[in-house]
Scaffold this motif. Structure first.
Motif, mmCIF file in Angstrom:
data_model
loop_
_atom_site.group_PDB
_atom_site.id
_atom_site.type_symbol
_atom_site.label_atom_id
_atom_site.label_comp_id
_atom_site.label_asym_id
_atom_site.label_seq_id
_atom_site.Cartn_x
_atom_site.Cartn_y
_atom_site.Cartn_z
ATOM 1 N N UNK A 160 -53.200 -18.545 9.859
ATOM 2 C CA UNK A 160 -52.256 -18.850 9.820
ATOM 3 C C UNK A 160 -52.887 -20.382 10.257
ATOM 4 N N UNK A 161 -52.383 -21.251 8.909
ATOM 5 C CA UNK A 161 -52.831 -22.404 8.423
ATOM 6 C C UNK A 161 -51.490 -23.300 8.653
ATOM 7 N N UNK A 162 -51.746 -25.090 8.973
ATOM 8 C CA UNK A 162 -50.984 -25.846 9.114
ATOM 9 C C UNK A 162 -50.001 -25.535 10.232
ATOM 10 N N UNK A 163 -48.934 -26.688 10.370
ATOM 11 C CA UNK A 163 -48.218 -27.077 11.620
ATOM 12 C C UNK A 163 -47.052 -27.217 10.774
ATOM 13 N N UNK A 164 -45.941 -26.636 11.047
ATOM 14 C CA UNK A 164 -44.531 -26.913 10.388
ATOM 15 C C UNK A 164 -44.126 -28.145 10.753
ATOM 16 N N UNK A 165 -43.662 -29.038 10.124
ATOM 17 C CA UNK A 165 -43.342 -30.247 10.001
ATOM 18 C C UNK A 165 -44.495 -30.997 9.614
ATOM 19 N N UNK A 166 -45.602 -30.186 9.242
ATOM 20 C CA UNK A 166 -46.616 -31.448 9.627
ATOM 21 C C UNK A 166 -47.340 -30.996 8.453
ATOM 22 N N UNK A 167 -47.402 -29.653 7.931
ATOM 23 C CA UNK A 167 -48.081 -29.671 6.886
ATOM 24 C C UNK A 167 -49.780 -29.270 6.937
ATOM 25 N N UNK A 168 -50.618 -29.494 5.854
ATOM 26 C CA UNK A 168 -51.225 -29.083 6.472
ATOM 27 C C UNK A 168 -52.414 -30.514 6.014
ATOM 28 N N UNK A 169 -53.874 -30.201 7.333
ATOM 29 C CA UNK A 169 -54.622 -31.139 6.968
ATOM 30 C C UNK A 169 -55.929 -31.055 6.181
ATOM 31 N N UNK A 170 -56.152 -31.907 5.442
ATOM 32 C CA UNK A 170 -56.870 -31.613 3.882
ATOM 33 C C UNK A 170 -57.930 -31.341 4.614
ATOM 34 N N UNK A 171 -58.831 -32.177 4.865
ATOM 35 C CA UNK A 171 -60.166 -31.490 5.707
ATOM 36 C C UNK A 171 -60.133 -30.429 6.004
#
Length: 219
Positions: free
Chosen positions: A63-74
Protein backbone atom coordinates in the motif's frame (compact mmCIF):
# COMPACT_ATOMS: atom_id res chain seq x y z
CA UNK A 1 6.05 5.79 3.40
CA UNK A 2 6.31 2.05 3.76
CA UNK A 3 4.89 -0.86 1.83
CA UNK A 4 1.98 -1.60 4.15
CA UNK A 5 -0.21 -4.64 3.94
CA UNK A 6 2.07 -6.50 1.52
CA UNK A 7 0.21 -9.30 -0.20
CA UNK A 8 1.47 -12.85 -0.17
CA UNK A 9 3.73 -13.16 -3.20
CA UNK A 10 1.81 -14.71 -6.06
CA UNK A 11 2.46 -14.72 -9.75
CA UNK A 12 2.52 -11.10 -10.89
CA UNK A 13 0.67 -10.54 -14.20
CA UNK A 14 3.04 -9.88 -17.09
CA UNK A 15 1.23 -6.65 -17.87
CA UNK A 16 2.16 -5.36 -14.41
CA UNK A 17 5.76 -6.50 -14.83
CA UNK A 18 5.93 -4.72 -18.18
CA UNK A 19 4.74 -1.45 -16.67
CA UNK A 20 7.12 -1.41 -13.69
CA UNK A 21 10.12 -0.20 -15.75
CA UNK A 22 7.91 2.55 -17.19
CA UNK A 23 7.06 3.73 -13.67
CA UNK A 24 10.73 3.54 -12.71
CA UNK A 25 11.88 5.65 -15.66
CA UNK A 26 9.23 8.32 -15.16
CA UNK A 27 9.68 8.54 -11.39
CA UNK A 28 13.44 8.84 -11.95
CA UNK A 29 12.78 11.74 -14.30
CA UNK A 30 10.43 13.45 -11.81
CA UNK A 31 12.96 12.99 -9.02
CA UNK A 32 15.75 14.50 -11.13
CA UNK A 33 13.51 17.52 -11.77
CA UNK A 34 12.95 18.01 -8.05
CA UNK A 35 9.26 17.05 -8.07
CA UNK A 36 8.17 16.11 -4.55
CA UNK A 37 4.79 14.48 -5.07
CA UNK A 38 2.61 13.08 -7.82
CA UNK A 39 -0.90 11.66 -7.95
CA UNK A 40 -1.99 8.49 -9.69
CA UNK A 41 -4.05 10.68 -12.03
CA UNK A 42 -0.97 12.69 -12.97
CA UNK A 43 1.04 9.52 -13.49
CA UNK A 44 -1.73 8.09 -15.62
CA UNK A 45 -1.97 11.18 -17.79
CA UNK A 46 1.78 11.28 -18.35
CA UNK A 47 2.13 7.57 -19.10
CA UNK A 48 -1.17 6.97 -20.91
CA UNK A 49 -2.41 4.58 -18.22
CA UNK A 50 -5.49 4.96 -16.06
CA UNK A 51 -5.12 6.06 -12.45
CA UNK A 52 -6.96 2.90 -11.37
CA UNK A 53 -4.53 0.76 -13.32
CA UNK A 54 -1.55 2.37 -11.61
CA UNK A 55 -3.07 1.91 -8.15
CA UNK A 56 -3.91 -1.71 -9.00
CA UNK A 57 -0.38 -2.40 -10.26
CA UNK A 58 1.24 -1.03 -7.12
CA UNK A 59 -1.20 -2.88 -4.87
CA UNK A 60 0.47 -6.16 -5.81
CA UNK A 61 3.47 -5.02 -3.79
CA UNK A 62 1.91 -3.15 -0.89
CA UNK A 63 0.00 0.00 0.00
CA UNK A 64 1.62 3.21 -1.18
CA UNK A 65 0.73 6.87 -1.01
CA UNK A 66 -1.91 8.75 0.93
CA UNK A 67 -5.44 9.62 -0.10
CA UNK A 68 -5.65 13.31 -0.93
CA UNK A 69 -1.86 13.63 -1.16
CA UNK A 70 -0.72 11.13 -3.74
CA UNK A 71 2.75 9.65 -3.77
CA UNK A 72 5.98 11.03 -2.44
CA UNK A 73 8.16 10.75 -5.55
CA UNK A 74 11.43 9.94 -3.81
CA UNK A 75 9.85 7.30 -1.58
CA UNK A 76 7.83 5.67 -4.36
CA UNK A 77 10.91 5.62 -6.58
CA UNK A 78 12.81 3.84 -3.83
CA UNK A 79 10.01 1.31 -3.43
CA UNK A 80 9.85 0.61 -7.17
CA UNK A 81 13.64 0.31 -7.24
CA UNK A 82 13.42 -2.32 -4.51
CA UNK A 83 10.56 -4.13 -6.26
CA UNK A 84 12.71 -4.34 -9.39
CA UNK A 85 15.64 -5.71 -7.41
CA UNK A 86 17.81 -2.66 -8.05
CA UNK A 87 18.83 -2.45 -4.40
CA UNK A 88 21.57 -5.03 -5.08
CA UNK A 89 24.25 -5.64 -7.67
CA UNK A 90 23.91 -8.14 -10.51
CA UNK A 91 26.94 -9.70 -12.18
CA UNK A 92 26.69 -10.22 -15.94
CA UNK A 93 28.69 -12.05 -18.58
CA UNK A 94 28.29 -10.95 -22.17
CA UNK A 95 28.77 -13.40 -25.03
CA UNK A 96 29.05 -11.75 -28.43
CA UNK A 97 31.07 -8.58 -29.02
CA UNK A 98 29.59 -7.59 -32.36
CA UNK A 99 27.60 -4.40 -32.91
CA UNK A 100 24.83 -5.23 -30.44
CA UNK A 101 27.26 -6.65 -27.88
CA UNK A 102 29.47 -3.59 -28.07
CA UNK A 103 26.48 -1.31 -27.58
CA UNK A 104 25.45 -3.28 -24.50
CA UNK A 105 28.99 -3.36 -23.13
CA UNK A 106 29.43 0.40 -23.44
CA UNK A 107 26.07 1.48 -22.04
CA UNK A 108 26.93 3.25 -18.80
CA UNK A 109 23.42 3.07 -17.32
CA UNK A 110 23.84 -0.64 -16.60
CA UNK A 111 26.79 -0.12 -14.27
CA UNK A 112 25.17 2.91 -12.67
CA UNK A 113 22.14 0.80 -11.73
CA UNK A 114 24.19 -2.14 -10.46
CA UNK A 115 24.30 -4.36 -13.56
CA UNK A 116 28.02 -5.05 -13.78
CA UNK A 117 29.39 -6.73 -16.90
CA UNK A 118 32.26 -8.73 -15.44
CA UNK A 119 33.46 -10.51 -18.59
CA UNK A 120 32.96 -10.45 -22.36
CA UNK A 121 33.43 -13.40 -24.72
CA UNK A 122 33.58 -13.76 -28.48
CA UNK A 123 34.91 -16.11 -31.15
CA UNK A 124 36.49 -13.53 -33.49
CA UNK A 125 40.31 -13.72 -33.18
CA UNK A 126 40.54 -10.04 -34.14
CA UNK A 127 38.53 -9.10 -31.03
CA UNK A 128 40.19 -11.38 -28.48
CA UNK A 129 42.29 -9.34 -26.08
CA UNK A 130 40.69 -6.00 -26.96
CA UNK A 131 39.36 -3.94 -24.07
CA UNK A 132 35.72 -3.00 -24.17
CA UNK A 133 33.71 -1.54 -21.32
CA UNK A 134 36.66 -2.14 -19.01
CA UNK A 135 36.81 -5.87 -19.85
CA UNK A 136 39.33 -7.76 -21.94
CA UNK A 137 37.43 -9.78 -24.53
CA UNK A 138 38.09 -13.50 -24.02
CA UNK A 139 37.60 -16.42 -26.37
CA UNK A 140 34.25 -18.12 -25.89
CA UNK A 141 36.07 -21.39 -25.26
CA UNK A 142 37.06 -19.92 -21.87
CA UNK A 143 33.44 -19.36 -20.81
CA UNK A 144 32.99 -22.73 -19.11
CA UNK A 145 36.16 -22.38 -17.03
CA UNK A 146 35.32 -18.77 -16.18
CA UNK A 147 31.93 -19.77 -14.78
CA UNK A 148 33.54 -22.47 -12.66
CA UNK A 149 35.59 -19.77 -10.92
CA UNK A 150 33.18 -16.81 -11.01
CA UNK A 151 29.46 -16.73 -10.33
CA UNK A 152 27.23 -14.76 -12.68
CA UNK A 153 23.61 -13.78 -12.22
CA UNK A 154 22.79 -12.94 -15.83
CA UNK A 155 24.14 -14.19 -19.13
CA UNK A 156 23.74 -11.82 -22.07
CA UNK A 157 23.62 -13.57 -25.44
CA UNK A 158 24.37 -11.34 -28.44
CA UNK A 159 25.52 -14.04 -30.84
CA UNK A 160 24.22 -15.21 -34.22
CA UNK A 161 21.22 -17.52 -34.05
CA UNK A 162 23.29 -20.62 -34.84
CA UNK A 163 25.50 -20.21 -31.76
CA UNK A 164 22.90 -19.03 -29.23
CA UNK A 165 21.63 -22.37 -27.90
CA UNK A 166 25.13 -23.79 -27.35
CA UNK A 167 26.16 -20.61 -25.51
CA UNK A 168 22.97 -20.75 -23.46
CA UNK A 169 23.69 -24.36 -22.48
CA UNK A 170 27.16 -23.41 -21.22
CA UNK A 171 25.76 -20.48 -19.25
CA UNK A 172 23.05 -22.56 -17.61
CA UNK A 173 25.47 -25.40 -16.83
CA UNK A 174 27.68 -22.78 -15.20
CA UNK A 175 24.95 -21.74 -12.78
CA UNK A 176 23.50 -18.72 -14.58
CA UNK A 177 19.79 -18.38 -13.74
CA UNK A 178 18.87 -15.42 -15.95
CA UNK A 179 19.38 -15.14 -19.72
CA UNK A 180 19.04 -11.85 -21.61
CA UNK A 181 18.73 -13.06 -25.17
CA UNK A 182 19.39 -10.68 -28.06
CA UNK A 183 19.74 -13.46 -30.61
CA UNK A 184 16.79 -14.44 -32.83
CA UNK A 185 16.94 -18.00 -31.47
CA UNK A 186 14.15 -19.46 -29.36
CA UNK A 187 16.13 -20.91 -26.47
CA UNK A 188 15.41 -24.10 -24.55
CA UNK A 189 16.38 -23.88 -20.89
CA UNK A 190 16.01 -25.93 -17.76
CA UNK A 191 13.19 -25.24 -15.31
CA UNK A 192 14.07 -22.39 -13.01
CA UNK A 193 16.06 -20.44 -15.61
CA UNK A 194 14.47 -17.16 -16.67
CA UNK A 195 14.81 -15.95 -20.25
CA UNK A 196 14.05 -12.44 -21.43
CA UNK A 197 14.03 -12.26 -25.22
CA UNK A 198 14.84 -8.98 -26.95
CA UNK A 199 13.90 -9.26 -30.62
CA UNK A 200 14.59 -5.90 -32.24
CA UNK A 201 12.80 -6.91 -35.43
CA UNK A 202 9.60 -7.63 -33.49
CA UNK A 203 9.48 -4.05 -32.24
CA UNK A 204 10.04 -2.70 -35.75
CA UNK A 205 7.36 -4.99 -37.18
CA UNK A 206 4.88 -3.84 -34.52
CA UNK A 207 5.62 -0.25 -35.51
CA UNK A 208 5.13 -1.12 -39.18
CA UNK A 209 1.79 -2.74 -38.36
CA UNK A 210 0.60 0.30 -36.43
CA UNK A 211 1.59 2.62 -39.26
CA UNK A 212 -0.17 0.38 -41.78
CA UNK A 213 -3.25 0.14 -39.58
CA UNK A 214 -3.45 3.93 -39.28
CA UNK A 215 -3.11 4.33 -43.03
CA UNK A 216 -5.93 1.83 -43.54
CA UNK A 217 -8.21 3.79 -41.20
CA UNK A 218 -7.48 7.04 -43.01
CA UNK A 219 -8.28 5.69 -46.46
Amino acid sequence: MTARGRKKRAAIPQGVVGRLPVYFRYLTELHSLGVDKVSSAQLGEALDFTAAQIRSDLSYFGSFGQQGYGYNVAELLQQVRQILGLNKHHSLVLVGAGNIGKAIGSYGWFRAEGFIIEAIFDIDPHLIGNIHGGCAIRHVDELKDYLQEHSADIGVIATPKEAAQAVCDVLVAGGVKGIWNFSPAQLNVAEGVIVENIHLTDSLLRLAFRLHEREQRLE
